[in-house]
Design a protein around this motif. Structure first.
Motif, PDB file in Angstrom:
ATOM      1  N   SER A   1       4.384  10.361  10.253  1.00 35.01           N
ATOM      2  CA  SER A   1       4.346   9.595  11.510  1.00 35.01           C
ATOM      3  C   SER A   1       3.203   8.590  11.513  1.00 35.01           C
ATOM      4  O   SER A   1       3.362   7.451  11.963  1.00 35.01           O
ATOM      5  N   ILE A   2       2.056   9.002  11.008  1.00 37.10           N
ATOM      6  CA  ILE A   2       0.897   8.098  10.926  1.00 37.10           C
ATOM      7  C   ILE A   2       1.197   6.965   9.948  1.00 37.10           C
ATOM      8  O   ILE A   2       0.879   5.804  10.203  1.00 37.10           O
ATOM      9  N   GLY A   3       1.831   7.298   8.820  1.00 37.96           N
ATOM     10  CA  GLY A   3       2.221   6.275   7.852  1.00 37.96           C
ATOM     11  C   GLY A   3       3.170   5.265   8.455  1.00 37.96           C
ATOM     12  O   GLY A   3       3.049   4.056   8.246  1.00 37.96           O
ATOM     13  N   LYS A   4       4.131   5.758   9.227  1.00 35.24           N
ATOM     14  CA  LYS A   4       5.090   4.866   9.892  1.00 35.24           C
ATOM     15  C   LYS A   4       4.369   3.985  10.910  1.00 35.24           C
ATOM     16  O   LYS A   4       4.609   2.779  10.976  1.00 35.24           O
ATOM     17  N   ALA A   5       3.473   4.583  11.687  1.00 40.64           N
ATOM     18  CA  ALA A   5       2.742   3.817  12.699  1.00 40.64           C
ATOM     19  C   ALA A   5       1.842   2.762  12.056  1.00 40.64           C
ATOM     20  O   ALA A   5       1.719   1.647  12.570  1.00 40.64           O
ATOM     21  N   SER A   6       1.225   3.111  10.914  1.00 31.11           N
ATOM     22  CA  SER A   6       0.329   2.161  10.259  1.00 31.11           C
ATOM     23  C   SER A   6       1.081   0.989   9.640  1.00 31.11           C
ATOM     24  O   SER A   6       0.494  -0.051   9.382  1.00 31.11           O
ATOM     25  N   SER A   7       2.369   1.167   9.411  1.00 31.57           N
ATOM     26  CA  SER A   7       3.146   0.080   8.804  1.00 31.57           C
ATOM     27  C   SER A   7       4.086  -0.592   9.806  1.00 31.57           C
ATOM     28  O   SER A   7       4.970  -1.339   9.409  1.00 31.57           O
TER      29      SER A   7
ATOM     30  N   HIS B   1       0.869  -1.167   0.000  1.00 32.90           N
ATOM     31  CA  HIS B   1       0.000   0.000   0.000  1.00 32.90           C
ATOM     32  C   HIS B   1       0.911   1.223   0.000  1.00 32.90           C
ATOM     33  O   HIS B   1       2.135   1.095  -0.081  1.00 32.90           O
ATOM     34  N   PHE B   2       0.331   2.413   0.050  1.00 36.35           N
ATOM     35  CA  PHE B   2       1.107   3.646  -0.108  1.00 36.35           C
ATOM     36  C   PHE B   2       2.280   3.723   0.861  1.00 36.35           C
ATOM     37  O   PHE B   2       3.385   4.097   0.484  1.00 36.35           O
ATOM     38  N   TRP B   3       2.067   3.368   2.140  1.00 38.24           N
ATOM     39  CA  TRP B   3       3.109   3.508   3.156  1.00 38.24           C
ATOM     40  C   TRP B   3       3.861   2.212   3.427  1.00 38.24           C
ATOM     41  O   TRP B   3       4.544   2.099   4.433  1.00 38.24           O
TER      42      TRP B   3
END
Length: 166
Positions: free
Chosen positions: A141-147, A57-59
């Motif tokens: 940061s949200i992208g990092k947390a989601s992955s 996905h994107f992140w």
């Protein structure tokens, strides 16, 4: 995988290995052909581990490993987690665009101030650029947390390949 800075968007780590780097690199080449869960690419002393296209996905993160020779009997593994390089480049482009606009608006505000004209619009735009920069940071940061779970999967795969060396 401990980091010394809590605001790191691209975590890094180092592992000392008691084997020559070519031995370790060959194990990653073997892992490339013996499994289908991850895409493993080797270029010189670099190994890139990522998910197949259908799982991305994107992140989605990828793990970049650089395995350098220290001497005949040891090597040093440098690891870096990050998004797809295209995503990271676009993300950095947006950061530089915001910084450039901030500087342009500040020059415009200074010019209007020196000319004794109203500069409220320019200062407002500068504040807006600061807000956009924070939004970009929090999006990262949200992208990092989601992955994070995917990063742990990549770490687990790396550890499985490196297990004979521990």
């Amino acid at each position: 995988m401990s980091t010394t800075n809590a605001i790191v968007l691209r975590p890094r780590f180092k592992i000392e290995l008691p084997y020559h780097n070519e031995v370790v690199l060959k194990d990653f080449e073997i892992a490339k052909t013996s499994q289908k869960e991850y895409i493993v690419n080797r270029i010189d002393d670099h190994v890139f581990i990522k998910f197949p296209k259908q799982k991305q996905h994107f992140w989605s993160p990828q793990l970049h490993l650089e395995i350098n020779e220290v001497d005949e009997k040891s090597s040093l593994l440098h690891g870096l987690y990050g998004p797809n390089p295209t995503v990271w480049t676009f993300f950095m482009f947006l950061h530089f665009m915001v910084a450039g606009l901030f500087i342009a608006f500040s020059i415009w505000a200074y010019t209007n101030w020196a000319l004794k004209s109203s500069y409220a619009l320019q200062v407002s735009l500068m504040l807006f650029m600061v807000i956009v920069w924070f939004a970009l940071y929090f999006a990262g940061s949200i992208g990092k947390a989601s992955s994070k779970n995917e990063m742990l999967e990549l770490q687990e795969f790396m550890n499985k390949v490196l297990k004979p060396f521990s």
